[in-house]
Design a protein around this motif. Sequence first.
Motif, mmCIF file in Angstrom:
data_model
loop_
_atom_site.group_PDB
_atom_site.id
_atom_site.type_symbol
_atom_site.label_atom_id
_atom_site.label_comp_id
_atom_site.label_asym_id
_atom_site.label_seq_id
_atom_site.Cartn_x
_atom_site.Cartn_y
_atom_site.Cartn_z
ATOM 1 N N LEU A 146 0.865 -1.184 0.000
ATOM 2 C CA LEU A 146 0.000 0.000 0.000
ATOM 3 C C LEU A 146 0.898 1.230 0.000
ATOM 4 O O LEU A 146 1.728 1.395 0.888
ATOM 5 C CB LEU A 146 -0.900 0.004 1.237
ATOM 6 N N ARG A 147 0.731 2.070 -1.006
ATOM 7 C CA ARG A 147 1.520 3.298 -1.128
ATOM 8 C C ARG A 147 0.570 4.474 -1.245
ATOM 9 O O ARG A 147 -0.528 4.327 -1.765
ATOM 10 C CB ARG A 147 2.400 3.230 -2.376
ATOM 11 N N PRO A 148 0.986 5.646 -0.803
ATOM 12 C CA PRO A 148 0.108 6.815 -0.944
ATOM 13 C C PRO A 148 -0.240 7.051 -2.407
ATOM 14 O O PRO A 148 0.624 6.961 -3.286
ATOM 15 C CB PRO A 148 0.954 7.967 -0.393
ATOM 16 N N GLY A 149 -1.508 7.317 -2.664
ATOM 17 C CA GLY A 149 -1.971 7.596 -4.012
ATOM 18 C C GLY A 149 -2.090 9.083 -4.246
ATOM 19 O O GLY A 149 -1.823 9.893 -3.348
ATOM 20 N N PRO A 150 -2.523 9.456 -5.444
ATOM 21 C CA PRO A 150 -2.607 10.885 -5.770
ATOM 22 C C PRO A 150 -3.625 11.641 -4.911
ATOM 23 O O PRO A 150 -3.503 12.846 -4.742
ATOM 24 C CB PRO A 150 -3.012 10.895 -7.248
ATOM 25 N N GLY A 151 -4.585 10.925 -4.315
ATOM 26 C CA GLY A 151 -5.570 11.586 -3.467
ATOM 27 C C GLY A 151 -5.208 11.595 -1.999
ATOM 28 O O GLY A 151 -5.986 12.048 -1.165
ATOM 29 N N ALA A 152 -4.009 11.093 -1.652
ATOM 30 C CA ALA A 152 -3.589 11.068 -0.255
ATOM 31 C C ALA A 152 -3.345 12.490 0.232
ATOM 32 O O ALA A 152 -2.846 13.330 -0.512
ATOM 33 C CB ALA A 152 -2.318 10.235 -0.097
ATOM 34 N N PRO A 153 -3.707 12.763 1.481
ATOM 35 C CA PRO A 153 -3.456 14.116 2.000
ATOM 36 C C PRO A 153 -1.955 14.371 2.143
ATOM 37 O O PRO A 153 -1.180 13.448 2.397
ATOM 38 C CB PRO A 153 -4.141 14.100 3.372
ATOM 39 N N ALA A 154 -1.569 15.614 1.953
ATOM 40 C CA ALA A 154 -0.169 15.988 2.133
ATOM 41 C C ALA A 154 0.179 15.866 3.610
ATOM 42 O O ALA A 154 -0.623 16.213 4.476
ATOM 43 C CB ALA A 154 0.056 17.418 1.653
ATOM 44 N N ARG A 155 1.345 15.338 3.886
ATOM 45 C CA ARG A 155 1.761 15.142 5.271
ATOM 46 C C ARG A 155 3.059 15.908 5.517
ATOM 47 O O ARG A 155 3.913 15.987 4.655
ATOM 48 C CB ARG A 155 1.999 13.666 5.560
ATOM 49 N N ASP A 156 3.171 16.416 6.726
ATOM 50 C CA ASP A 156 4.426 17.020 7.156
ATOM 51 C C ASP A 156 5.213 15.906 7.834
ATOM 52 O O ASP A 156 4.857 15.475 8.935
ATOM 53 C CB ASP A 156 4.155 18.159 8.133
ATOM 54 N N PRO A 157 6.293 15.401 7.197
ATOM 55 C CA PRO A 157 7.012 14.254 7.751
ATOM 56 C C PRO A 157 7.583 14.519 9.144
ATOM 57 O O PRO A 157 7.796 13.600 9.909
ATOM 58 C CB PRO A 157 8.115 13.970 6.741
#
Length: 170
Positions: A146-157
């Motif tokens: 499972l990898r983040p897709g184009p609709g994944a929310p932006a995250r602050d690492p």
Amino acid sequence: MDAREAAAAQVCSVARTAAVLSDPWTVLVVRDLGRGVHRFDDLVRGLGVARTVLSRRLATLAEAGVVERVDYREPGSRTRAEYRLTRRGRDLGVVVAALMDFGDRHLADPAGPPVLRVHEDCGAPVRLVSVCADGHRLGAGDRVLLRPGPGAPARDPDLDPGPNPDQEQR
């Protein structure tokens, strides 16, 4: 906010689909529409559901773009409605089939499942399989990541590392 609204608000395709299907009656309405039962009275009779419950479920499915209302009129009678699955609703057929497969494997009576899905041309049982976009059929031992897709929310690492991008799904 109720559970359906909370699920619909999540950034998760499973949660959003669960919000559309929301309860067992809704799933059964989609099942029966997919089997060709289109008239309100036939749905009430076949499902054994209260008319008010069915009306609400059909309205919710129409709002979600899963069903459409089509008027018809028998000679000498008033105009009535049939309900048809839209393209979106027909796409839910694989979800219903997956639920059926699960029930057949884990919840059927000792005598076996009540209904068998078979290929019309040859009579062989129909099974659901997973296939990647390159056409590789996935087996029980194959890993799916499972990898983040184009609709994944932006995250602050620095604040939220989020899920492991190579999280395995089985």
